[in-house]
Design an enzyme around this catalytic site. Structure first.
Site, PDB file in Angstrom:
ATOM      1  CG  HIS A   9      -0.159  -0.024   2.527  1.00 55.53           C
ATOM      2  ND1 HIS A   9       0.444   1.096   3.063  1.00 55.53           N
ATOM      3  CD2 HIS A   9       0.115  -1.035   3.376  1.00 55.53           C
ATOM      4  CE1 HIS A   9       1.044   0.778   4.185  1.00 55.53           C
ATOM      5  NE2 HIS A   9       0.876  -0.521   4.412  1.00 55.53           N
ATOM      6  N   GLY A  10       0.225   2.394  -0.332  1.00 61.63           N
ATOM      7  CA  GLY A  10       0.910   3.686  -0.310  1.00 61.63           C
ATOM      8  C   GLY A  10       1.187   4.163   1.107  1.00 61.63           C
ATOM      9  N   GLY A  22       0.245  -2.972  11.638  1.00 66.45           N
ATOM     10  CA  GLY A  22      -0.294  -4.315  11.811  1.00 66.45           C
ATOM     11  C   GLY A  22      -1.763  -4.375  11.447  1.00 66.45           C
ATOM     12  NE  ARG A  58      -1.675  -0.582   6.526  1.00 64.65           N
ATOM     13  CZ  ARG A  58      -2.118  -1.256   7.584  1.00 64.65           C
ATOM     14  NH1 ARG A  58      -3.259  -0.908   8.156  1.00 64.65           N
ATOM     15  NH2 ARG A  58      -1.424  -2.282   8.061  1.00 64.65           N
ATOM     16  CD  GLU A  82       2.105  -5.912   7.837  1.00 63.07           C
ATOM     17  OE1 GLU A  82       2.317  -7.082   7.449  1.00 63.07           O
ATOM     18  OE2 GLU A  82       2.842  -4.954   7.542  1.00 63.07           O
ATOM     19  CE  LYS A  92       6.146   8.960  18.610  1.00 61.22           C
ATOM     20  NZ  LYS A  92       6.911  10.192  18.860  1.00 61.22           N
TER      21      LYS A  92
END
Length: 195
Positions: A9-10, A22, A58, A82, A92
């Site tokens: 995906h972008g 994820g 996405r 994913e 993060k």
């Protein structure tokens, strides 16, 4: 033989912020939209019989932008989601993978999936698609970690080809895999000229 054109995906908001996605999701950025549209132009001469994608927004949005103006069915499937990172999702990346920490088997220990889980799930789905669409060009849009692990399964050592700071599967990169009773890696993840 089924020809798979596998796309990550972008760029998304979480990609830009350095957060782990994820199974959670975030929208494409303006750059992510333009990446998908540009890729659509780059592969406009490939006649796709069908498109399968992850059920994540996405991936669905990326598939729609790539195939804009084309009459190609887009079929979402959870089997192309994913890798699940369990408790690490939305954190993060720099906090989870700091000081050279790695998780060589995966994330089942924190409620996610191990790498082997993802490889089995994705390959089983691609085999199913190949049985339904033999001798077809199939566009498949899903995710970086999942793509990385299936490529590594076909080309052991792939995940060690670049420094850990390098992105092995860039946004809107394309990977070519053929299937005829077994999988064959045709092209590793790469960007087209102009992206």
């Amino acid at each position: 033989m089924t020809h798979f054109y596998i796309i990550r995906h972008g760029e998304t908001m979480f990609n830009k912020k350095g957060r782990i996605q994820g199974w959670c999701d975030s929208p494409l950025t303006d750059l992510g939209v333009s990446q998908a549209k540009q890729l659509g132009k780059e592969i406009k001469n490939v006649n796709f019989d069908v498109c399968f994608c992850s059920t994540s927004e996405r991936a669905i949005d990326t598939a729609n932008y790539i195939l804009e103006g084309r009459n190609v069915d887009i079929i979402p499937t959870k089997q192309l989601k994913e890798q699940s990172f369990g408790d690490f999702e939305a954190e993060k990346s720099e906090d989870i993978f700091k000081d050279g920490v790695s998780y060589p088997d995966g994330y089942r220990f924190c409620g996610g999936e191990n790498h082997s889980d993802v490889i089995e799930r994705v390959f089983n789905e691609l085999k199913k698609i190949a049985s339904e669409y033999p001798n077809a060009n199939v566009l498949v849009v899903f995710h970086g970690s999942a793509i990385k692990h299936i490529v590594n399964a076909l080309c052991p050592g792939f995940i060690h080809e670049k420094p850990t700071t390098a992105i092995l599967v860039p946004n809107c990169s394309i990977t070519r895999i053929d299937y005829d009773r077994e999988f064959k890696l045709i092209e590793k993840p790469h960007l087209f000229h102009g992206q």
